[in-house]
Design a protein around this motif. Structure first.
Motif, PDB file in Angstrom:
ATOM      1  N   ASP A   1      -4.735 -15.441-123.322  1.00  0.00           N
ATOM      2  CA  ASP A   1      -5.822 -15.818-124.232  1.00  0.00           C
ATOM      3  C   ASP A   1      -6.246 -14.643-125.107  1.00  0.00           C
ATOM      4  OD1 ASP A   1      -5.780 -18.338-123.203  1.00  0.00           O
ATOM      5  OD2 ASP A   1      -7.481 -18.061-121.861  1.00  0.00           O
ATOM      6  N   VAL A   2      -6.302 -13.441-124.514  1.00  0.00           N
ATOM      7  CA  VAL A   2      -6.713 -12.258-125.269  1.00  0.00           C
ATOM      8  C   VAL A   2      -5.719 -11.971-126.390  1.00  0.00           C
ATOM      9  CG1 VAL A   2      -7.287  -9.812-125.117  1.00  0.00           C
ATOM     10  CG2 VAL A   2      -7.815 -11.335-123.201  1.00  0.00           C
TER      11      VAL A   2
ATOM     12  N   ILE B   1      -6.285 -11.842-130.536  1.00  0.00           N
ATOM     13  CA  ILE B   1      -5.979 -10.648-131.329  1.00  0.00           C
ATOM     14  C   ILE B   1      -4.992 -10.973-132.443  1.00  0.00           C
ATOM     15  CG2 ILE B   1      -4.884  -8.373-131.259  1.00  0.00           C
ATOM     16  CD1 ILE B   1      -5.939  -8.140-128.372  1.00  0.00           C
ATOM     17  N   THR B   2      -3.900 -11.658-132.087  1.00  0.00           N
ATOM     18  CA  THR B   2      -2.791 -11.827-133.022  1.00  0.00           C
ATOM     19  C   THR B   2      -2.759 -13.186-133.699  1.00  0.00           C
ATOM     20  OG1 THR B   2      -1.296 -12.667-131.301  1.00  0.00           O
ATOM     21  CG2 THR B   2      -1.414 -10.272-131.596  1.00  0.00           C
TER      22      THR B   2
ATOM     23  N   HIS C   1       1.374  -9.724-140.604  1.00  0.00           N
ATOM     24  CA  HIS C   1       0.806 -10.640-139.624  1.00  0.00           C
ATOM     25  C   HIS C   1       0.762  -9.975-138.247  1.00  0.00           C
ATOM     26  CE1 HIS C   1       1.766 -13.404-142.927  1.00  0.00           C
ATOM     27  NE2 HIS C   1       0.868 -14.215-142.412  1.00  0.00           N
ATOM     28  N   TYR C   2       1.784 -10.206-137.438  1.00  0.00           N
ATOM     29  CA  TYR C   2       1.748  -9.739-136.051  1.00  0.00           C
ATOM     30  C   TYR C   2       1.724  -8.217-135.951  1.00  0.00           C
ATOM     31  CZ  TYR C   2       2.647  -9.990-131.034  1.00  0.00           C
ATOM     32  OH  TYR C   2       2.530  -9.892-129.669  1.00  0.00           O
ATOM     33  N   PHE C   3       2.435  -7.530-136.856  1.00  0.00           N
ATOM     34  CA  PHE C   3       2.598  -6.079-136.742  1.00  0.00           C
ATOM     35  C   PHE C   3       1.590  -5.309-137.596  1.00  0.00           C
ATOM     36  CE2 PHE C   3       6.391  -7.451-134.740  1.00  0.00           C
ATOM     37  CZ  PHE C   3       6.859  -6.405-133.962  1.00  0.00           C
TER      38      PHE C   3
ATOM     39  N   VAL D   1     -18.945   9.942-138.940  1.00  0.00           N
ATOM     40  CA  VAL D   1     -19.463   8.689-139.502  1.00  0.00           C
ATOM     41  C   VAL D   1     -18.285   7.753-139.729  1.00  0.00           C
ATOM     42  CG1 VAL D   1     -20.776   7.608-141.364  1.00  0.00           C
ATOM     43  CG2 VAL D   1     -21.324   9.933-140.680  1.00  0.00           C
ATOM     44  N   SER D   2     -18.471   6.459-139.416  1.00  0.00           N
ATOM     45  CA  SER D   2     -17.435   5.455-139.652  1.00  0.00           C
ATOM     46  C   SER D   2     -18.043   4.248-140.347  1.00  0.00           C
ATOM     47  CB  SER D   2     -16.805   4.982-138.331  1.00  0.00           C
ATOM     48  OG  SER D   2     -16.124   6.019-137.683  1.00  0.00           O
ATOM     49  N   LEU D   3     -17.258   3.645-141.242  1.00  0.00           N
ATOM     50  CA  LEU D   3     -17.585   2.321-141.766  1.00  0.00           C
ATOM     51  C   LEU D   3     -16.745   1.332-140.980  1.00  0.00           C
ATOM     52  CD1 LEU D   3     -19.017   0.519-143.839  1.00  0.00           C
ATOM     53  CD2 LEU D   3     -17.055   0.839-145.358  1.00  0.00           C
ATOM     54  N   LEU D   4     -17.402   0.431-140.241  1.00  0.00           N
ATOM     55  CA  LEU D   4     -16.718  -0.501-139.354  1.00  0.00           C
ATOM     56  C   LEU D   4     -16.811  -1.914-139.902  1.00  0.00           C
ATOM     57  CD1 LEU D   4     -18.087   0.793-135.924  1.00  0.00           C
ATOM     58  CD2 LEU D   4     -16.001   1.482-137.099  1.00  0.00           C
ATOM     59  N   GLU D   5     -15.733  -2.675-139.706  1.00  0.00           N
ATOM     60  CA  GLU D   5     -15.711  -4.079-140.132  1.00  0.00           C
ATOM     61  C   GLU D   5     -15.390  -4.954-138.933  1.00  0.00           C
ATOM     62  OE1 GLU D   5     -13.838  -6.913-143.644  1.00  0.00           O
ATOM     63  OE2 GLU D   5     -13.045  -4.899-143.318  1.00  0.00           O
ATOM     64  N   ARG D   6     -16.202  -6.004-138.744  1.00  0.00           N
ATOM     65  CA  ARG D   6     -16.001  -6.933-137.633  1.00  0.00           C
ATOM     66  C   ARG D   6     -14.816  -7.844-137.931  1.00  0.00           C
ATOM     67  NH1 ARG D   6     -19.976  -9.458-134.172  1.00  0.00           N
ATOM     68  NH2 ARG D   6     -21.598  -8.578-135.497  1.00  0.00           N
ATOM     69  N   GLY D   7     -13.960  -8.046-136.924  1.00  0.00           N
ATOM     70  CA  GLY D   7     -12.831  -8.949-137.088  1.00  0.00           C
ATOM     71  C   GLY D   7     -13.278 -10.390-137.200  1.00  0.00           C
ATOM     72  N   THR D   8     -12.388 -11.234-137.683  1.00  0.00           N
ATOM     73  CA  THR D   8     -12.730 -12.645-137.870  1.00  0.00           C
ATOM     74  C   THR D   8     -12.459 -13.490-136.637  1.00  0.00           C
ATOM     75  OG1 THR D   8     -10.510 -13.026-138.782  1.00  0.00           O
ATOM     76  CG2 THR D   8     -12.278 -12.527-140.348  1.00  0.00           C
ATOM     77  N   ASP D   9     -11.883 -12.887-135.579  1.00  0.00           N
ATOM     78  CA  ASP D   9     -11.628 -13.657-134.367  1.00  0.00           C
ATOM     79  C   ASP D   9     -12.949 -13.971-133.672  1.00  0.00           C
ATOM     80  OD1 ASP D   9     -11.450 -10.772-134.145  1.00  0.00           O
ATOM     81  OD2 ASP D   9     -11.331 -11.107-131.983  1.00  0.00           O
TER      82      ASP D   9
END
Length: 758
Positions: free
Chosen positions: A133-134, A138-139, A189-191, A526-534
């Motif tokens: 499931d994980v 992710i992919t 995509h996958y890679f 400092v980091s600019l972070l973006e949340r994934g769409t999963d």
């Protein structure tokens, strides 16, 4: 007959080199005189892998026909009959063709092990049943071939075959993993780098758990109870009280800041069986623990601290998180609380006592915070120390000339000290200085002297008026100082924001903007972070850009966080910030969010408008040797997933070109985007490269007539690519005919340009 030994080469993704490592081990064993045969190897067309199998005895496969189509599988009976010392069997999670004796290859391997044959095999982490499931989250790909975790757990040896994501992607571009027609789709995509990094982390953590299991067995077999701090294991004690969620979140933050650590929660039920906590609250807290990746436990114990520490020793806990006692101070004097007793008996285990709203005394009134008036703690304490030194000195001088000064003169001079305290430290230091000055005046200058008694009513009135006047004047001075401080801060804020705006107007890249933020606030990273769409139980975060040492990769890795919108957040590591500094940081974060959005729009519009920002960049080139694979990988990353697949046909080895890496990636992305946009789905464009004696050519060919030229005029994308390439010392040429077009980029190579800095 002794059971054979199983050795697994574990990898995070296809192409990391598992089969190659298995064959290397086979050759090593063969050189030592061990009888080794290949039961089944899948080289997938990779020449180095096939070459490494030479010299090893191979058992011929047997053929099965399924639905009229012939398939080959490992000949299990032939391997058993041959009975070598070691058999090499690839792809442990493989599903056999229907009609085979066993449904799964791992069941074939089990028969070999039972026959006393050692087996060396390969496995990808995405095929483990517990991670299915994980991996899908992710992919976005569902793995249909899975392996029960218990099969892998029983292996005598598991060896991780690891490869950096960028290195694996370069192998993919070279055609070392998939055929050319699958490369572009795999890269986008996958890679993708994020996917490969997450899969790599899964493999490392799963293997770390197996190592932990082995360590626990060793400790149990040898009667070792003292904790070994090989990894952090954080235990949070839950009572079922209202503070539980606060403790869980605090423990989760500790866990998140230590990679590889583990979160556990424990509720101790008293020996009498009577529930002490709220069952509904415990149920909610259990769900919260599990949603954060932790595990919930419950045990019975007569003595809660003793039970807590027994569990901690058994589970090799390194840190315990407990809530501050809800009992009053008097009650704690009579009987020590759970926290105190746990600390006393904890030995090498660290114990954190966390305050919360339900703790005794949590709502008690507090004195004003130092610097609350806006002057800051340094000025606050400076005012108090200055008053403590100035008042005795003034008193010493005034008592020496008491007859010449009198009560009124002393009050006026003391008032000066009050005003100074207010100007430096604000209202509270002014009030304290006024009270101290009033007492000194009463003791040294008001009859009877050296006593706090006052004989005359007029003196009483004078002292009261002095205190009131001193308080008013000191407050006014403190207000003026605060306004001055705020004006200075506002100027600093405006200057910081204007510098940020100016940097954005100049088109500075995100890392430069983040470095400016880091320097302005004296932060470590400092980091600019973006949340994934999963939509998994825990969101995945991706680092868009960063600056500094060890930048945070998730919001809960940071010491300071400034959310920008639903997807973006600015995370920083370093010193704590005041409320004012946090407000400025939030404003800077909003500007950086705008810069990121603008950059995304510009990237999506590649090839449609001449980008003035890139033209400016071309005026300050950084020419150096550039690997075409790296530039092409960056270009395909910019294009993102989707679109038609591009066919990549690159030689095994190419010389480095002399170019600006960022501009070369931009040129490639612009031209490939045009080619993809104008090519039909059944005829994707092709990218080829050829090394000539002193230069390298890259040709993008396909049905791109509309993209390359517009009548007699060049398209904006081609004109932009030509300008940038010529700025790097190269050329761009296009040809058309028969409904097809091609664009050829030519750049000097290192051999032709020995001094790239010149």
């Amino acid at each position: 007959m002794a059971r054979g030994r199983l050795r697994i080469h574990l990898g995070a993704a296809p192409g990391v080199g598992k089969t190659y490592a298995m064959l290397q081990e086979g050759q090593r064993l063969r050189s030592l005189g061990t009888e080794v045969v290949i039961g089944l190897v899948e080289p997938h067309g990779r020449r180095p892998t096939a070459a490494l199998a030479e010299g090893l005895e191979t058992i011929p496969r047997h053929t099965l026909v399924h639905r009229g189509v012939p398939f080959t599988e490992m000949d299990l009976d032939a391997v058993l009959a041959r009975h070598p010392q070691v058999a090499l069997v690839d792809e442990l999670a493989h599903t056999n063709v229907p009609g085979s004796r066993n449904a799964k290859r791992w069941q074939d391997v089990e028969e070999l092990l039972e026959a006393g044959i050692d087996v060396v095999t390969t496995l990808n982490v995405q095929h483990l049943e517990s991670l299915n499931d994980v991996v899908r989250q992710i992919t976005g790909v569902t793995q249909h071939e899975t392996l029960p975790d218990e099969v892998a757990r029983r292996a005598d040896q598991i060896e991780l075959v690891d490869l950096e994501p960028e290195t694996l992607r370069r192998r993919l571009v070279h055609g070392d993993v998939y055929p050319p027609d699958r490369i572009e789709a795999a890269l986008t995509h996958y890679f993708r780098v994020g996917n490969l990094t997450a899969l790599r982390e899964l493999a490392l953590l799963w293997l770390a758990d197996r190592v932990e299991e082995g360590l626990q067995r060793y400790r149990a077999e040898h009667g070792i109870t003292a904790p070994w701090e090989t990894r952090e294991r954080i235990l949070v004690g839950l009572t079922g009280g209202p503070e539980g969620e606060t403790l869980i979140r605090r423990a989760a933050r500790i866990t998140a800041r230590t990679p590889g650590s583990e979160l556990l929660a424990l509720h101790v039920v008293p020996g009498d069986g009577l529930a002490r906590g709220d069952p509904a609250a415990l149920s909610g807290q259990r769900s919260l623990v599990e949603s954060m990746g932790g595990s919930y436990h419950q045990m019975t114990g007569e003595d809660i601290p003793e039970a807590l520490l027994q569990f901690a020793e058994a589970e090799n806990i390194t840190q315990v998180v407990l809530g501050a006692s809800r009992r009053g101070r008097f009650s704690l004097l009579l009987h020590a609380g759970v926290g105190q007793r746990t600390i006393h008996d904890s030995g090498p285990i660290d114990v954190h006592i966390v305050t919360h709203e339900a703790a005794a005394g949590a709502s008690a009134p507090r004195l004003p915070r130092p610097g609350h008036g806006g002057t800051g703690p340094v000025r606050y304490w400076s005012a108090l120390v200055g008053a403590a030194l100035l008042l005795p000195l003034m008193t010493l001088v005034l008592t020496g000339v008491r007859t010449g000064v009198g009560l009124s003169g002393a009050l006026v001079l003391y008032l000066l000290a009050v005003v100074l305290a207010g100007l430096v430290g604000g209202r509270l230091p002014a009030l304290l200085t006024a009270v101290a000055a009033g007492l000194l005046t009463d003791y040294y200058f008001t009859p009877p002297l050296h006593s706090f008694k006052v004989e005359r009513g007029v003196d009483v009135v004078g002292l009261v008026v002095f205190l009131a006047a001193a308080w008013l004047v000191g407050s006014a001075a403190g207000t003026a100082a605060r306004h001055t401080h705020q004006a200075v801060r506002a100027t600093s804020e405006a200057r910081a924001l204007s510098r940020m705006a100016a940097a954005m107007m100049r088109g500075e890249p995100l890392p430069t903007l983040l470095e400016q933020v880091r320097e302005n606030f004296s932060l470590t990273a400092v980091s600019l972070l973006e949340r994934g769409t999963d939509h998994g139980p825990e969101p995945r975060w991706y680092v868009v850009a960063s600056a500094g040492v060890r930048p945070p990769e998730r919001p809960y890795d940071a010491d300071v966080e400034a959310p920008i919108d639903d997807r973006l957040t600015l995370a920083a590591r370093g010193r704590g910030l005041s409320g004012d500094d946090r407000r400025i940081l939030t404003a800077c974060a909003a500007q950086i969010g705008v810069a990121h959005t603008r950059g995304g729009l510009a990237r999506r519009g590649a090839g449609t408008d001449l980008d003035e920002q890139v033209r400016t960049r071309a005026a300050a080139l950084y020419l150096r040797p550039v690997d075409l694979d790296e530039a092409l990988t960056a270009a395909l990353d910019d294009l993102g997933p989707g679109g038609h697949s591009i066919s990549l046909r690159l030689p095994e080895r190419l010389p480095d070109v002399i170019a600006d890496a960022a501009l070369l990636a931009r040129v490639l992305a612009t031209l490939v985007a045009d080619a993809l946009r104008h090519s039909p789905p059944d005829a994707p464009p092709t990218l080829t490269a050829e090394a000539l004696p002193d230069r390298l050519t890259v040709r993008i060919a396909g049905d791109t007539t509309g993209a390359a030229v517009d009548g007699e005029r060049e398209s904006p994308s081609l004109r932009l690519a030509r300008d940038l390439t010529e700025a790097m010392g190269g050329t761009v040429a296009h040809t058309t005919g028969g409904g097809a077009a091609s664009v050829t980029i030519t750049l000097p190579t290192v051999a032709h340009h020995p001094d790239p800095e010149g």
